[in-house]
Design a protein around this motif. Structure first.
Motif, short mmCIF file in Angstrom:
data_model
loop_
_atom_site.label_atom_id
_atom_site.label_comp_id
_atom_site.label_asym_id
_atom_site.label_seq_id
_atom_site.Cartn_x
_atom_site.Cartn_y
_atom_site.Cartn_z
N ALA A 21 56.33 37.49 28.33
CA ALA A 21 55.41 37.51 29.47
C ALA A 21 55.85 38.54 30.49
N ASN A 22 55.95 39.79 30.04
CA ASN A 22 56.43 40.85 30.92
C ASN A 22 56.05 42.20 30.31
N ARG A 23 56.55 43.26 30.90
CA ARG A 23 56.23 44.61 30.46
C ARG A 23 57.48 45.49 30.62
N MET A 76 67.49 38.65 15.87
CA MET A 76 67.60 37.22 15.57
C MET A 76 66.55 36.78 14.55
N ASN A 77 65.83 37.75 14.00
CA ASN A 77 64.78 37.47 13.00
C ASN A 77 63.67 36.58 13.58
N ILE A 78 63.33 36.85 14.84
CA ILE A 78 62.26 36.12 15.52
C ILE A 78 61.10 37.09 15.77
N GLU A 79 59.90 36.69 15.41
CA GLU A 79 58.74 37.51 15.71
C GLU A 79 58.45 37.47 17.20
N CYS A 80 57.87 38.54 17.73
CA CYS A 80 57.57 38.57 19.16
C CYS A 80 56.17 39.11 19.41
N VAL A 81 55.53 38.54 20.43
CA VAL A 81 54.19 38.94 20.82
C VAL A 81 54.26 39.57 22.20
N ALA A 82 53.73 40.78 22.33
CA ALA A 82 53.69 41.46 23.62
C ALA A 82 52.33 41.25 24.26
N ILE A 83 52.34 41.01 25.57
CA ILE A 83 51.09 41.01 26.32
C ILE A 83 51.00 42.32 27.09
N TYR A 84 49.79 42.76 27.37
CA TYR A 84 49.65 44.01 28.12
C TYR A 84 48.34 44.03 28.88
N SER A 85 48.32 44.80 29.97
CA SER A 85 47.11 45.03 30.74
C SER A 85 46.42 46.27 30.17
N LEU A 117 56.25 48.30 19.95
CA LEU A 117 57.40 47.76 19.23
C LEU A 117 57.25 46.30 18.81
N ALA A 118 56.39 45.56 19.48
CA ALA A 118 56.28 44.11 19.20
C ALA A 118 55.63 43.85 17.84
N THR A 119 55.88 42.65 17.33
CA THR A 119 55.26 42.23 16.07
C THR A 119 53.74 42.20 16.21
N LYS A 120 53.29 41.62 17.31
CA LYS A 120 51.86 41.57 17.64
C LYS A 120 51.71 41.88 19.13
N SER A 121 50.51 42.26 19.53
CA SER A 121 50.25 42.49 20.96
C SER A 121 48.84 42.01 21.28
N ILE A 122 48.66 41.62 22.55
CA ILE A 122 47.37 41.10 22.96
C ILE A 122 47.11 41.48 24.41
N CYS A 123 45.91 42.02 24.68
CA CYS A 123 45.53 42.41 26.04
C CYS A 123 45.12 41.16 26.82
N ILE A 124 45.64 41.05 28.06
CA ILE A 124 45.35 39.85 28.85
C ILE A 124 44.59 40.14 30.13
N GLY A 125 44.16 41.40 30.34
CA GLY A 125 43.38 41.64 31.55
C GLY A 125 43.49 43.03 32.09
N PRO A 126 42.83 43.28 33.23
CA PRO A 126 42.83 44.60 33.88
C PRO A 126 44.20 44.99 34.42
N ALA A 127 44.26 46.21 34.97
CA ALA A 127 45.53 46.78 35.41
C ALA A 127 46.19 45.99 36.53
N ARG A 128 45.43 45.50 37.46
CA ARG A 128 46.01 44.80 38.60
C ARG A 128 46.82 43.60 38.13
N ALA A 129 48.06 43.49 38.60
CA ALA A 129 48.97 42.44 38.12
C ALA A 129 48.38 41.05 38.30
N ALA A 130 47.67 40.82 39.39
CA ALA A 130 47.08 39.50 39.64
C ALA A 130 46.09 39.10 38.56
N ASP A 131 45.51 40.09 37.90
CA ASP A 131 44.51 39.83 36.86
C ASP A 131 45.10 39.87 35.45
N SER A 132 46.39 40.15 35.34
CA SER A 132 46.99 40.27 34.01
C SER A 132 48.36 39.59 33.96
N TYR A 133 49.39 40.28 34.40
CA TYR A 133 50.75 39.74 34.25
C TYR A 133 51.04 38.53 35.15
#
Length: 460
Positions: A8-10, A24-33, A44-60
């Protein structure tokens, strides 16, 4: 062990966590704006998913979107990194309700330590030295005025919910108290939606010393030595090192014991950092505890050989610490320079741009944690820190020389950074001798900026 972790970061901390998960052989999911769709952590992440617009309040900072992302991608745990929601107890509770393990302390411990005024009272009760000041929040100006008069000027007005130097004002004269108090409250309200304040005696020209702790869910708490974080600008750290050359073994043992006591008093688990100020007479005082991984955690990793991110993950998985206090040894000397997209000649003003050519330092004893790559375009929406250069060497002087060399190798065409300023700072005689405190940059910035980059080495 966890099967899949959502980050839950960037930026560079997301990259750092991804690397630990991979080992550690753990899959990881990246979130991004939407502004971060080309960021390194996404690639670099195993999977990634967009969670919102650029403004941090709307995403991260969008708790519901992040929780949903973790659920739809099948994550059983979440690592918050630092900043954003990493110290938000409401977010911890939302993770618990969703059946997702939060890699960090409990919500209750976070609440107890997140409010700095409440944390002061807790530490006083536990016998941990605190800076003289208010016993809790200051409700109005008249009470503030009375306390300030009692403890004596200068005083430091601080936000109970603050961080990163926000909501903080130094007051040297009684006639300035009301104006600066109102300024601090307004800034705190804008940054944290909370204007609760407290006041403490301003310790003039202290060193800022922090102790890294690890605490598991089985009652084991240890510290991993200290970091000297006194080189700061605008109340934000710029250079950190370990060990602190000013601290002897007896003082280290005493401060480390106080850090462990602080963690136990709060019922703390996972990685955390206990921060102290140290005055010229070797008196130390608790100022706060950061309930997350620190930007400068790599310095401690370098001198102890302990991977803090992996330890966080193992503790969150309910494993007991395998490291005892007697096992912790500080080997050699480590130093970190934060590389920010900012112009020191313009008051450290942040800037943006596209990296047209990048060269990252390397070689023995050099580690670089960064979000940069050739062609990357920096964003105005987030923090200006672009990289951290961490060096490790047998002695402090060798570490300084190694860092100088690394900074000379760093090339970031397309954006202005503080790299040249850091390089010059590392030649200042007082820094080389270890004669510095939190006022160092404030007192020497103009002098350093006047130097030529071709300055010869000053080692004694």
């Amino acid at each position: 062990m966890f099967k899949r972790i959502l980050i839950a970061n960037r930026g560079e901390i997301a990259v750092r966590i991804i690397r630990a998960c991979m080992e550690m052989n753990i899959e990881c999911v990246a979130i991004y704006s939407t502004a971060d769709k080309e960021s390194l952590h996404v690639k670099l992440a195993t999977k990634s998913i967009c969670i919102g617009p650029a403004r941090a309040a709307d995403s991260y900072l969008n708790m519901d979107a992040i929780i949903t992302a973790a659920q739809v991608t099948g994550c059983d745990a979440l690592h918050p990194g630092f900043g954003f929601l990493s110290e938000n107890s409401d977010f911890v509770r939302k993770c618990q309700e969703a059946g997702i393990t939060f890699i960090g302390p409990t919500a209750d411990a976070m609440d107890a330590l997140g409010n700095k005024a409440t944390a002061r009272k807790m530490m006083m009760k536990a016998g941990v030295p605190v800076v003289p000041g208010s016993d809790g929040p200051v409700e109005d100006f008249k009470k503030l005025e009375k306390i300030a008069k009692k403890i004596g000027y200068p005083v430091l007005i601080k936000a109970s919910a603050g961080g990163g130097g926000r909501g903080m004002r130094r007051v040297y004269h009684p006639e300035d108290l009301k104006k600066l108090y109102e300024e601090a409250k307004a800034e705190t309200r804008a940054c944290f939606n909370d204007d609760e304040m407290y006041v403490e005696k301003l310790i003039l020209n202290p060193r800022h010393i922090e102790f890294q702790i690890l605490a598991d869910e089985h009652g084991n708490v240890i510290h991993l030595g200290e970091r000297d974080c006194s080189i700061q600008r605008k109340n934000q750290k710029l250079i950190e090192e370990s060990p602190c050359m000013y601290i002897n073994d007896d003082l280290r043992k005493s401060m480390g014991k106080a850090a462990v006591t602080a963690a136990k008093a709060a019922g703390y688990t996972n990685a955390g950092t206990v921060e102290f100020v140290l005055d010229e007479k070797d008196h130390y005082y608790f100022i706060e505890m950061n309930t997350r991984i620190q930007v400068e955690h790599g310095v401690t990793e370098a001198v102890t050989g302990i991977d803090l991110i992996k330890q966080q993950i193992r503790i969150a998985f309910h494993e007991p610490l395998k490291i005892k206090q007697k096992d912790v040894k500080l080997n050699g000397h480590a130093m970190e320079c934060r590389i920010n997209a900012e112009d020191p000649a313009k008051g450290f003003m942040a800037n943006t741009g596209k990296i047209t050519f990048l060269n990252v330092p390397g070689g023995p004893g050099v580690r670089v944690d960064t979000l940069l790559y050739n062609g990357y375009e920096t964003s105005p929406f987030y923090d200006s820190m672009m990289a951290k250069i961490i060096v490790h060497a047998p002695t402090r002087l060798e570490a300084i020389r190694r860092m100088r060399r690394a900074l000379l190798e760093l090339v970031t065409e397309g954006i202005t950074t503080n790299g040249d300023f850091d390089y010059l700072l590392l030649h200042h005689p007082d820094f080389v001798k270890g004669n510095y405190n939190v006022s160092f940059i404030e007192n020497h910035a103009d002098e350093i900026l006047s130097w030529d980059k071709a300055v010869s080495d000053i080692d004694e």
